[in-house]
Design a protein around this motif. Structure first.
Motif, PDB file in Angstrom:
ATOM      1  N   LEU A 408       1.037  -1.298   0.069  1.00  0.00           N
ATOM      2  CA  LEU A 408       0.050  -0.014  -0.003  1.00  0.00           C
ATOM      3  C   LEU A 408       0.706   1.239   0.070  1.00  0.00           C
ATOM      4  O   LEU A 408       1.820   1.450   0.911  1.00  0.00           O
ATOM      5  N   SER A 409       0.452   2.264  -0.841  1.00  0.00           N
ATOM      6  CA  SER A 409       1.423   3.506  -0.920  1.00  0.00           C
ATOM      7  C   SER A 409       1.511   3.959   0.151  1.00  0.00           C
ATOM      8  O   SER A 409       0.407   4.402   1.039  1.00  0.00           O
ATOM      9  N   SER A 410       2.419   4.710   0.673  1.00  0.00           N
ATOM     10  CA  SER A 410       2.778   5.552   1.925  1.00  0.00           C
ATOM     11  C   SER A 410       2.005   6.955   1.653  1.00  0.00           C
ATOM     12  O   SER A 410       1.922   7.746   2.674  1.00  0.00           O
ATOM     13  N   THR A 411       1.451   7.222   0.236  1.00  0.00           N
ATOM     14  CA  THR A 411       0.518   8.563   0.405  1.00  0.00           C
ATOM     15  C   THR A 411      -0.576   8.321   1.120  1.00  0.00           C
ATOM     16  O   THR A 411      -1.651   9.329   1.332  1.00  0.00           O
ATOM     17  N   ILE A 412      -1.058   6.969   1.244  1.00  0.00           N
ATOM     18  CA  ILE A 412      -2.488   6.749   2.054  1.00  0.00           C
ATOM     19  C   ILE A 412      -2.255   6.855   3.325  1.00  0.00           C
ATOM     20  O   ILE A 412      -1.636   5.869   4.055  1.00  0.00           O
ATOM     21  N   THR A 413      -2.640   7.736   3.963  1.00  0.00           N
ATOM     22  CA  THR A 413      -2.540   8.184   5.454  1.00  0.00           C
ATOM     23  C   THR A 413      -3.636   7.746   6.291  1.00  0.00           C
ATOM     24  O   THR A 413      -3.342   7.677   7.623  1.00  0.00           O
ATOM     25  N   ASP A 414      -4.922   7.580   5.949  1.00  0.00           N
ATOM     26  CA  ASP A 414      -6.080   7.185   6.622  1.00  0.00           C
ATOM     27  C   ASP A 414      -5.966   5.796   7.030  1.00  0.00           C
ATOM     28  O   ASP A 414      -5.597   4.901   6.279  1.00  0.00           O
ATOM     29  N   LYS A 415      -6.169   5.573   8.133  1.00  0.00           N
ATOM     30  CA  LYS A 415      -5.860   4.391   8.847  1.00  0.00           C
ATOM     31  C   LYS A 415      -6.997   3.164   8.459  1.00  0.00           C
ATOM     32  O   LYS A 415      -6.628   2.384   8.426  1.00  0.00           O
ATOM     33  N   LYS A 416      -8.132   3.651   8.215  1.00  0.00           N
ATOM     34  CA  LYS A 416      -9.193   3.034   7.511  1.00  0.00           C
ATOM     35  C   LYS A 416      -8.837   2.405   6.083  1.00  0.00           C
ATOM     36  O   LYS A 416      -9.149   1.304   5.968  1.00  0.00           O
ATOM     37  N   ARG A 417      -8.351   3.400   5.467  1.00  0.00           N
ATOM     38  CA  ARG A 417      -7.853   2.700   4.241  1.00  0.00           C
ATOM     39  C   ARG A 417      -6.718   2.060   4.055  1.00  0.00           C
ATOM     40  O   ARG A 417      -6.192   1.522   2.829  1.00  0.00           O
ATOM     41  N   ARG A 418      -5.827   1.912   5.187  1.00  0.00           N
ATOM     42  CA  ARG A 418      -4.802   1.263   5.243  1.00  0.00           C
ATOM     43  C   ARG A 418      -5.136  -0.081   6.018  1.00  0.00           C
ATOM     44  O   ARG A 418      -4.236  -0.931   6.351  1.00  0.00           O
ATOM     45  N   ASP A 419      -6.244  -0.340   6.143  1.00  0.00           N
ATOM     46  CA  ASP A 419      -6.652  -1.766   6.885  1.00  0.00           C
ATOM     47  C   ASP A 419      -6.729  -2.841   5.723  1.00  0.00           C
ATOM     48  O   ASP A 419      -7.566  -3.093   5.040  1.00  0.00           O
ATOM     49  N   ALA A 420      -5.592  -3.736   5.984  1.00  0.00           N
ATOM     50  CA  ALA A 420      -5.444  -4.797   4.834  1.00  0.00           C
ATOM     51  C   ALA A 420      -6.473  -5.568   4.991  1.00  0.00           C
ATOM     52  O   ALA A 420      -6.797  -6.417   3.986  1.00  0.00           O
ATOM     53  N   LYS A 421      -7.002  -6.169   6.291  1.00  0.00           N
ATOM     54  CA  LYS A 421      -7.797  -7.165   6.402  1.00  0.00           C
ATOM     55  C   LYS A 421      -9.187  -6.723   5.838  1.00  0.00           C
ATOM     56  O   LYS A 421      -9.802  -7.413   5.078  1.00  0.00           O
ATOM     57  N   LYS A 422      -9.624  -5.529   5.958  1.00  0.00           N
ATOM     58  CA  LYS A 422     -10.693  -4.953   5.348  1.00  0.00           C
ATOM     59  C   LYS A 422     -10.867  -4.810   4.096  1.00  0.00           C
ATOM     60  O   LYS A 422     -11.582  -5.126   3.253  1.00  0.00           O
ATOM     61  N   ILE A 423      -9.526  -4.646   3.369  1.00  0.00           N
ATOM     62  CA  ILE A 423      -9.497  -4.497   2.003  1.00  0.00           C
ATOM     63  C   ILE A 423      -9.470  -5.827   1.197  1.00  0.00           C
ATOM     64  O   ILE A 423     -10.315  -6.215   0.348  1.00  0.00           O
ATOM     65  N   ALA A 424      -8.859  -6.887   1.900  1.00  0.00           N
ATOM     66  CA  ALA A 424      -8.976  -8.279   1.289  1.00  0.00           C
ATOM     67  C   ALA A 424     -10.478  -8.726   1.492  1.00  0.00           C
ATOM     68  O   ALA A 424     -10.854  -9.367   0.759  1.00  0.00           O
ATOM     69  N   LYS A 425     -11.184  -8.478   2.612  1.00  0.00           N
ATOM     70  CA  LYS A 425     -12.487  -8.833   2.588  1.00  0.00           C
ATOM     71  C   LYS A 425     -13.384  -8.212   1.694  1.00  0.00           C
ATOM     72  O   LYS A 425     -14.240  -8.908   0.989  1.00  0.00           O
ATOM     73  N   SER A 426     -13.080  -6.852   1.251  1.00  0.00           N
ATOM     74  CA  SER A 426     -14.097  -6.273   0.249  1.00  0.00           C
ATOM     75  C   SER A 426     -13.715  -6.883  -1.212  1.00  0.00           C
ATOM     76  O   SER A 426     -14.303  -7.092  -1.766  1.00  0.00           O
ATOM     77  N   TRP A 427     -12.382  -7.545  -1.208  1.00  0.00           N
ATOM     78  CA  TRP A 427     -11.812  -7.896  -2.786  1.00  0.00           C
ATOM     79  C   TRP A 427     -12.659  -9.036  -2.703  1.00  0.00           C
ATOM     80  O   TRP A 427     -13.037  -9.664  -3.956  1.00  0.00           O
ATOM     81  N   LYS A 428     -12.883 -10.001  -1.638  1.00  0.00           N
ATOM     82  CA  LYS A 428     -13.591 -11.316  -1.719  1.00  0.00           C
ATOM     83  C   LYS A 428     -15.096 -11.117  -2.146  1.00  0.00           C
ATOM     84  O   LYS A 428     -15.430 -11.888  -2.861  1.00  0.00           O
ATOM     85  N   SER A 429     -15.570 -10.046  -1.523  1.00  0.00           N
ATOM     86  CA  SER A 429     -17.345  -9.703  -1.836  1.00  0.00           C
ATOM     87  C   SER A 429     -17.107  -9.305  -3.553  1.00  0.00           C
ATOM     88  O   SER A 429     -17.981  -9.876  -4.303  1.00  0.00           O
ATOM     89  N   ILE A 430     -16.207  -8.724  -3.926  1.00  0.00           N
ATOM     90  CA  ILE A 430     -16.324  -8.254  -5.242  1.00  0.00           C
ATOM     91  C   ILE A 430     -16.071  -9.293  -6.263  1.00  0.00           C
ATOM     92  O   ILE A 430     -16.481  -9.590  -7.291  1.00  0.00           O
ATOM     93  N   ILE A 431     -14.745  -9.998  -6.073  1.00  0.00           N
ATOM     94  CA  ILE A 431     -14.291 -10.854  -7.026  1.00  0.00           C
ATOM     95  C   ILE A 431     -14.845 -12.240  -7.108  1.00  0.00           C
ATOM     96  O   ILE A 431     -15.161 -12.962  -8.020  1.00  0.00           O
ATOM     97  N   VAL A 432     -15.082 -12.637  -5.925  1.00  0.00           N
ATOM     98  CA  VAL A 432     -15.731 -14.066  -5.791  1.00  0.00           C
ATOM     99  C   VAL A 432     -17.169 -13.956  -5.937  1.00  0.00           C
ATOM    100  O   VAL A 432     -17.800 -14.754  -6.728  1.00  0.00           O
ATOM    101  N   ASP A 433     -17.841 -12.963  -5.143  1.00  0.00           N
ATOM    102  CA  ASP A 433     -19.096 -12.856  -5.258  1.00  0.00           C
ATOM    103  C   ASP A 433     -19.832 -12.406  -6.323  1.00  0.00           C
ATOM    104  O   ASP A 433     -20.833 -12.931  -7.000  1.00  0.00           O
ATOM    105  N   ARG A 434     -19.158 -11.366  -6.794  1.00  0.00           N
ATOM    106  CA  ARG A 434     -19.739 -10.456  -7.892  1.00  0.00           C
ATOM    107  C   ARG A 434     -19.264 -11.010  -9.259  1.00  0.00           C
ATOM    108  O   ARG A 434     -19.951 -11.142 -10.322  1.00  0.00           O
ATOM    109  N   MET A 435     -17.939 -11.246  -9.274  1.00  0.00           N
ATOM    110  CA  MET A 435     -17.061 -11.449 -10.772  1.00  0.00           C
ATOM    111  C   MET A 435     -17.300 -12.863 -10.882  1.00  0.00           C
ATOM    112  O   MET A 435     -17.068 -13.457 -12.274  1.00  0.00           O
TER     113      MET A 435
END
Length: 448
Positions: A408-435
């Motif tokens: 993740l880029s160091s330009t992203i400083t918002d802690k919520k946007r740096r939550d790797a676990k949350k990002i991975a969970k979102s990817w599963k919803s998009i990639i596995v469930d929708r795509m």
């Protein structure tokens, strides 16, 4: 030249000293023919993607091979024989009345030459990497539509004593294509991998939008390319977009609609009607006179990759003792290449596109070499981008939190946007469930 790991411990490698093949499979759907297996097609040999004149301009050496029809007939027959011996799941026939046809279409051909001095023996070497992009396309000859595409990139490298002549350039491409009986060759592995692929239509499909470069990235790329037409921004976009398509198919095992990016980096496809479907232009001499214009289906999901920045930095390495070098003399230089990349997943919307996900990553790699070596920054930026795409798509497909956290880029400083676990969970919803990408085993992360 010694290639080292990325500064950020990149896992991907770029083969430069042995035959290498990247195989990527995907099928394009027909909306009303869900999960339909393609079992038989007329064999149409080897052709070109795009317009003949533009392909010749961008790929003169490969075009000279294609233009030798006697040689191409031999290559097509060798590929067909190898196909038969590999026991493909799709049967190829010579039936001119068949409703489906299959052809292998060149998308590009590149030759990357490198001059380097091996620090172990202080001798200068010249190596050339030959690469060919090939789309294996199944065509509905009745409706003149594209039914299935299997993108691939095959390559091999060879040492030379001096600059390549036109004859050597053509011979390199012929060797790459014709070693279909050699089990260690790229062409054999390409055909063999195709034999394992199910040419099956699916209810969803993907597309890669053309690569985007920011003004800063453009300046970095152009400052190192000079006036060499083989190192243009347009070819950079064309070839990296082609690699993105292939890597998407590999990572997601899903449909990938091919783009028609020309040598200027522009999308040369045209809308065929009010529904916005695009045209796929091809030259297939063995089955069709002149150019063929085929209709592509509209994508359900698109992936957009943008390059925000490209950078390089030199690091000097001094050796206390070295054969042929005095103590403390600068013997090697490590060149670090890095970039900041933005990735968007775009879905369908009723009136406008829907942004499903957007992330920004930092990625880098390095090459250690003798100061006398001649390494092209343009080529290193190409490899950097290709390696980033490969690793990123693998991480998306497996929802790998460790990779997200690391890159993740160091330009992203918002802690919520740096939550790797949350990002991975979102990817599963998009990639596995929708795509509808089949879930892959997730690699064990450090924080598991």
């Amino acid at each position: 030249m010694t290639q080292t790991k990325s500064i950020l411990k990149s896992r991907a490698s770029w083969a430069v000293s042995s035959i290498a093949i990247a195989f990527f499979g995907a099928a394009l759907p027909a909306a009303a023919q869900e999960n339909m297996m393609i079992s038989e097609a007329r064999y149409c040999g080897v052709g070109l993607q795009g317009a003949k004149d533009s392909f010749q301009k961008a790929n003169p050496a490969l075009f000279s091979v294609f233009n030798d029809r006697a040689k191409m007939t031999q290559l097509s027959e060798a590929i067909l024989r190898s196909t038969d011996s590999s026991k493909w799941k799709i049967r190829l026939t010579q039936d001119g009345g068949a409703s489906l046809a299959l052809a292998h279409l060149f998308t590009y051909g590149s030759i990357d030459e490198h001059i380097y001095t091996d620090p172990r023996d202080r001798r200068t070497y010249r190596a050339a990497i030959f690469s060919i992009g090939i789309n294996t396309v199944v065509i509905d000859t009745v409706n003149e539509t594209v039914r299935a595409v299997v993108p691939a990139i095959i390559s091999y490298s060879e040492r030379f004593n001096g600059p390549l002549t036109p004859a050597q350039q053509s011979a390199g491409f012929i060797k790459l294509l014709s070693d279909t009986d050699d089990r260690d060759s790229a062409s054999y592995k390409w055909i063999s991998n195709l034999s394992e692929f199910d040419f099956q239509l699916d209810e969803t499909n993907l597309a890669a939008r053309p690569l985007i470069l920011s003004d800063d990235a453009l300046r970095a790329l152009q400052s190192n390319a000079g006036n060499d037409p083989r190192k243009s921004v347009g070819l950079f976009i064309q070839r990296l977009t082609a690699q993105q398509e292939a890597l998407m198919a590999s990572a997601f095992r899903k449909s990938v609609i091919p783009s028609s990016i020309d040598e200027n980096g522009k999308d040369s496809s045209q809308s065929s009607s009010e529904d916005g479907k695009k045209i796929y232009a091809a030259m297939i001499p063995d089955c069709f006179d002149g150019g063929k214009r085929l209709e592509l289906p509209k994508p359900n999901f698109e992936l957009q990759i943008s390059i925000d920045t490209l950078m390089l930095k030199d690091f000097e390495h001094r050796l206390a003792q070295s054969s042929g070098a005095q103590a403390g003399q600068v013997f090697q230089v490590e060149q670090g290449y890095g970039g900041r990349f933005n990735v968007k997943i775009i879905g369908p919307g009723e009136t406008v596109d829907t942004l499903l996900d957007e992330q920004t990553f930092g990625f880098s790699r390095s090459v250690r070499l003798d100061k006398a070596s001649n390494i092209s920054a343009y080529e290193q930026y190409s490899k950097l981008t290709a390696n980033f795409i490969a690793e990123a798509l693998e991480a998306y497909a497996t929802q790998e939190r460790g990779w997200v956290k690391q890159h993740l880029s160091s330009t992203i400083t918002d802690k919520k946007r740096r939550d790797a676990k949350k990002i991975a969970k979102s990817w599963k919803s998009i990639i596995v469930d929708r795509m509808k990408v089949a879930p892959l085993p997730r690699k064990k992360d450090e924080d598991d």
